[in-house]
Design a protein around this motif. Structure first.
Motif, PDB file in Angstrom:
ATOM      1  N   VAL A  15       4.059  61.720  74.377  1.00  0.00           N
ATOM      2  CA  VAL A  15       3.618  60.820  75.453  1.00  0.00           C
ATOM      3  C   VAL A  15       4.714  60.900  76.924  1.00  0.00           C
ATOM      4  O   VAL A  15       5.734  60.771  76.800  1.00  0.00           O
ATOM      5  CB  VAL A  15       3.530  59.451  74.873  1.00  0.00           C
ATOM      6  N   ASP A  16       3.690  61.351  77.962  1.00  0.00           N
ATOM      7  CA  ASP A  16       4.467  61.134  79.203  1.00  0.00           C
ATOM      8  C   ASP A  16       5.323  60.078  79.616  1.00  0.00           C
ATOM      9  O   ASP A  16       4.970  58.941  79.197  1.00  0.00           O
ATOM     10  CB  ASP A  16       3.613  61.658  80.297  1.00  0.00           C
ATOM     11  N   THR A  17       6.383  59.875  80.189  1.00  0.00           N
ATOM     12  CA  THR A  17       7.305  58.850  80.339  1.00  0.00           C
ATOM     13  C   THR A  17       6.682  58.006  81.270  1.00  0.00           C
ATOM     14  O   THR A  17       6.688  56.648  81.255  1.00  0.00           O
ATOM     15  CB  THR A  17       8.733  59.553  81.414  1.00  0.00           C
ATOM     16  N   PHE A  18       5.542  58.565  82.301  1.00  0.00           N
ATOM     17  CA  PHE A  18       4.811  57.428  82.829  1.00  0.00           C
ATOM     18  C   PHE A  18       4.224  56.379  82.251  1.00  0.00           C
ATOM     19  O   PHE A  18       4.053  55.254  82.260  1.00  0.00           O
ATOM     20  CB  PHE A  18       4.105  58.137  84.012  1.00  0.00           C
ATOM     21  N   ALA A  19       3.520  57.323  81.091  1.00  0.00           N
ATOM     22  CA  ALA A  19       2.653  56.163  80.166  1.00  0.00           C
ATOM     23  C   ALA A  19       3.531  55.436  79.339  1.00  0.00           C
ATOM     24  O   ALA A  19       3.223  54.413  78.998  1.00  0.00           O
ATOM     25  CB  ALA A  19       2.023  57.146  79.149  1.00  0.00           C
ATOM     26  N   VAL A  20       4.818  55.891  78.955  1.00  0.00           N
ATOM     27  CA  VAL A  20       5.810  55.220  78.243  1.00  0.00           C
ATOM     28  C   VAL A  20       6.198  53.891  78.818  1.00  0.00           C
ATOM     29  O   VAL A  20       6.048  52.516  78.481  1.00  0.00           O
ATOM     30  CB  VAL A  20       6.888  55.923  77.760  1.00  0.00           C
ATOM     31  N   ILE A  21       6.412  53.858  80.232  1.00  0.00           N
ATOM     32  CA  ILE A  21       6.667  52.706  81.084  1.00  0.00           C
ATOM     33  C   ILE A  21       5.432  51.945  81.278  1.00  0.00           C
ATOM     34  O   ILE A  21       5.614  50.661  81.105  1.00  0.00           O
ATOM     35  CB  ILE A  21       7.261  53.280  82.767  1.00  0.00           C
ATOM     36  N   GLU A  22       4.244  52.486  81.483  1.00  0.00           N
ATOM     37  CA  GLU A  22       3.240  51.550  81.418  1.00  0.00           C
ATOM     38  C   GLU A  22       2.732  50.739  80.333  1.00  0.00           C
ATOM     39  O   GLU A  22       2.612  49.630  80.334  1.00  0.00           O
ATOM     40  CB  GLU A  22       1.906  52.515  81.846  1.00  0.00           C
ATOM     41  N   ILE A  23       3.130  51.574  79.070  1.00  0.00           N
ATOM     42  CA  ILE A  23       3.157  50.877  77.790  1.00  0.00           C
ATOM     43  C   ILE A  23       3.854  49.571  77.520  1.00  0.00           C
ATOM     44  O   ILE A  23       3.508  48.376  77.272  1.00  0.00           O
ATOM     45  CB  ILE A  23       3.227  51.746  76.518  1.00  0.00           C
ATOM     46  N   TYR A  24       5.055  49.821  77.945  1.00  0.00           N
ATOM     47  CA  TYR A  24       6.238  48.737  78.276  1.00  0.00           C
ATOM     48  C   TYR A  24       5.591  47.604  79.051  1.00  0.00           C
ATOM     49  O   TYR A  24       5.707  46.563  78.498  1.00  0.00           O
ATOM     50  CB  TYR A  24       7.515  49.273  78.678  1.00  0.00           C
ATOM     51  N   LYS A  25       5.119  47.867  80.372  1.00  0.00           N
ATOM     52  CA  LYS A  25       4.844  46.755  81.139  1.00  0.00           C
ATOM     53  C   LYS A  25       3.572  46.060  80.596  1.00  0.00           C
ATOM     54  O   LYS A  25       3.565  44.759  80.869  1.00  0.00           O
ATOM     55  CB  LYS A  25       4.473  47.671  82.566  1.00  0.00           C
ATOM     56  N   THR A  26       2.717  46.917  79.850  1.00  0.00           N
ATOM     57  CA  THR A  26       1.555  46.015  79.299  1.00  0.00           C
ATOM     58  C   THR A  26       1.939  45.111  78.417  1.00  0.00           C
ATOM     59  O   THR A  26       1.603  44.174  78.390  1.00  0.00           O
ATOM     60  CB  THR A  26       0.531  47.267  79.208  1.00  0.00           C
ATOM     61  N   ASN A  27       2.858  45.664  77.411  1.00  0.00           N
ATOM     62  CA  ASN A  27       2.956  44.738  76.484  1.00  0.00           C
ATOM     63  C   ASN A  27       3.998  43.655  76.390  1.00  0.00           C
ATOM     64  O   ASN A  27       3.954  42.721  76.099  1.00  0.00           O
ATOM     65  CB  ASN A  27       3.780  45.632  75.314  1.00  0.00           C
ATOM     66  N   LYS A  28       5.189  43.769  77.508  1.00  0.00           N
ATOM     67  CA  LYS A  28       6.244  43.199  77.608  1.00  0.00           C
ATOM     68  C   LYS A  28       5.933  42.213  78.803  1.00  0.00           C
ATOM     69  O   LYS A  28       6.445  41.285  78.713  1.00  0.00           O
ATOM     70  CB  LYS A  28       7.645  43.787  77.544  1.00  0.00           C
ATOM     71  N   GLU A  29       5.161  42.695  79.577  1.00  0.00           N
ATOM     72  CA  GLU A  29       5.422  42.049  80.892  1.00  0.00           C
ATOM     73  C   GLU A  29       3.944  41.528  81.195  1.00  0.00           C
ATOM     74  O   GLU A  29       3.483  40.906  82.135  1.00  0.00           O
ATOM     75  CB  GLU A  29       5.681  42.803  82.123  1.00  0.00           C
ATOM     76  N   GLU A  30       3.087  41.738  80.107  1.00  0.00           N
ATOM     77  CA  GLU A  30       1.915  41.298  79.975  1.00  0.00           C
ATOM     78  C   GLU A  30       1.013  41.676  81.434  1.00  0.00           C
ATOM     79  O   GLU A  30       0.158  40.888  81.698  1.00  0.00           O
ATOM     80  CB  GLU A  30       1.755  39.682  79.796  1.00  0.00           C
ATOM     81  N   LYS A  31       1.065  42.963  81.703  1.00  0.00           N
ATOM     82  CA  LYS A  31       0.281  43.437  82.732  1.00  0.00           C
ATOM     83  C   LYS A  31      -1.206  43.840  82.257  1.00  0.00           C
ATOM     84  O   LYS A  31      -1.215  44.218  81.117  1.00  0.00           O
ATOM     85  CB  LYS A  31       1.282  44.767  83.101  1.00  0.00           C
ATOM     86  N   ASP A  32      -1.981  43.643  83.111  1.00  0.00           N
ATOM     87  CA  ASP A  32      -3.305  43.785  82.337  1.00  0.00           C
ATOM     88  C   ASP A  32      -3.866  45.192  82.591  1.00  0.00           C
ATOM     89  O   ASP A  32      -4.266  45.444  83.941  1.00  0.00           O
ATOM     90  CB  ASP A  32      -4.380  42.786  83.078  1.00  0.00           C
ATOM     91  N   ASN A  33      -3.791  46.143  81.605  1.00  0.00           N
ATOM     92  CA  ASN A  33      -4.456  47.442  81.673  1.00  0.00           C
ATOM     93  C   ASN A  33      -5.059  47.689  80.457  1.00  0.00           C
ATOM     94  O   ASN A  33      -4.372  48.325  79.391  1.00  0.00           O
ATOM     95  CB  ASN A  33      -3.183  48.406  81.956  1.00  0.00           C
ATOM     96  N   PRO A  34      -6.266  47.375  80.415  1.00  0.00           N
ATOM     97  CA  PRO A  34      -7.027  47.685  79.020  1.00  0.00           C
ATOM     98  C   PRO A  34      -6.899  49.103  78.511  1.00  0.00           C
ATOM     99  O   PRO A  34      -6.878  49.278  77.314  1.00  0.00           O
ATOM    100  CB  PRO A  34      -8.303  47.415  79.475  1.00  0.00           C
ATOM    101  N   ARG A  35      -7.007  49.988  79.322  1.00  0.00           N
ATOM    102  CA  ARG A  35      -6.819  51.483  79.092  1.00  0.00           C
ATOM    103  C   ARG A  35      -5.381  51.677  78.331  1.00  0.00           C
ATOM    104  O   ARG A  35      -5.322  52.293  77.358  1.00  0.00           O
ATOM    105  CB  ARG A  35      -6.981  52.583  80.393  1.00  0.00           C
ATOM    106  N   ILE A  36      -4.165  51.357  78.897  1.00  0.00           N
ATOM    107  CA  ILE A  36      -3.186  51.437  78.388  1.00  0.00           C
ATOM    108  C   ILE A  36      -3.132  50.645  76.920  1.00  0.00           C
ATOM    109  O   ILE A  36      -2.501  51.365  76.097  1.00  0.00           O
ATOM    110  CB  ILE A  36      -1.997  51.052  79.170  1.00  0.00           C
ATOM    111  N   LYS A  37      -3.602  49.663  76.990  1.00  0.00           N
ATOM    112  CA  LYS A  37      -3.621  48.769  75.801  1.00  0.00           C
ATOM    113  C   LYS A  37      -4.293  49.532  74.577  1.00  0.00           C
ATOM    114  O   LYS A  37      -3.604  49.542  73.365  1.00  0.00           O
ATOM    115  CB  LYS A  37      -4.067  47.474  75.951  1.00  0.00           C
ATOM    116  N   LYS A  38      -5.385  50.239  74.881  1.00  0.00           N
ATOM    117  CA  LYS A  38      -6.190  50.768  73.945  1.00  0.00           C
ATOM    118  C   LYS A  38      -5.485  52.030  73.437  1.00  0.00           C
ATOM    119  O   LYS A  38      -5.631  52.473  72.310  1.00  0.00           O
ATOM    120  CB  LYS A  38      -7.595  51.104  74.676  1.00  0.00           C
ATOM    121  N   LEU A  39      -4.815  52.686  74.494  1.00  0.00           N
ATOM    122  CA  LEU A  39      -4.006  53.962  73.969  1.00  0.00           C
ATOM    123  C   LEU A  39      -3.038  53.506  73.039  1.00  0.00           C
ATOM    124  O   LEU A  39      -2.735  54.360  72.088  1.00  0.00           O
ATOM    125  CB  LEU A  39      -3.201  54.591  75.364  1.00  0.00           C
TER     126      LEU A  39
END
Length: 194
Positions: A15-39
């Protein structure tokens, strides 16, 4: 003389670092990104079912801030499996190529060359419910140096790109790009032969 590959019985995804950061932001900072949540949910489901291996690479080196939080989030997906460093992987492959060239034998490129231990065996034998990992937060100076280096690289690449495309039509640009790829590949082959 040729090359053949040995693949893992369980698919491996990096998993690319950008995606890892986006996963963190989506899960921990409750950023709304349905595609990342699904991934994230899909990878997590398959990893926990032992149908997918998602190792940690050298992502710590690319993250500018919140390294500890981001990596701790991702360690859960990796189940503690790590790739060797990029340099170690390149070195192993280079040694194989040199031995193959000198002995005129086929090269076996195996997924095992990228790991400290066989990840498939590790998953089959994994009994503990915890993972040990050392994650060092970068200092403010290290973060600033990473940002400055990244910005400097972007600026230098832009200058080279601007100079390359200056006063050229599209057909000449494509021709130069193909020629550049050929020259770079030839250089690598000659270097490995040497």
């Amino acid at each position: 003389m040729g090359a053949y590959t040995t693949k893992s019985k369980i698919p491996i995804i990096w998993v690319d670092t950008f995606a890892v950061i986006e996963i963190y932001k989506t899960n921990k900072e409750e950023k709304d990104n349905p595609r990342i949540k699904k991934l994230f949910e899909l990878i997590k489901e398959k990893v926990y079912q032992r149908k997918l291996i998602c190792p940690l690479g050298e992502q710590e080196e690319e993250i500018e801030e919140k390294v500890g939080g981001v990596i701790r989030q991702f360690i859960d997906l990796s189940l503690g499996i790590r790739f060797l460093s990029n340099d170690e992987i390149k070195e192993r492959q280079l040694v194989k190529a040199i031995k193959s060239y000198r002995r005129t034998k086929d090269i076996e490129l195996t997924y095992l060359d990228a790991f400290y231990e066989d990840p498939v065996t590790y998953l089959q034998n994994k009994k503990q419910d915890f993972i040990f990992a050392i994650v060092l937060e970068p200092t403010e100076l290290e973060i600033n140096n990473r940002k400055a280096t990244k910005q400097k690289n972007i600026e230098e690449l832009q200058l080279v790109k601007d100079k390359f495309y200056q006063n050229k039509d599209s057909s000449l640009i494509v021709s130069d790009e193909l020629n550049g790829s050929f020259i770079a590949t030839s250089y690598l082959i000659d270097t490995y032969r040497y």
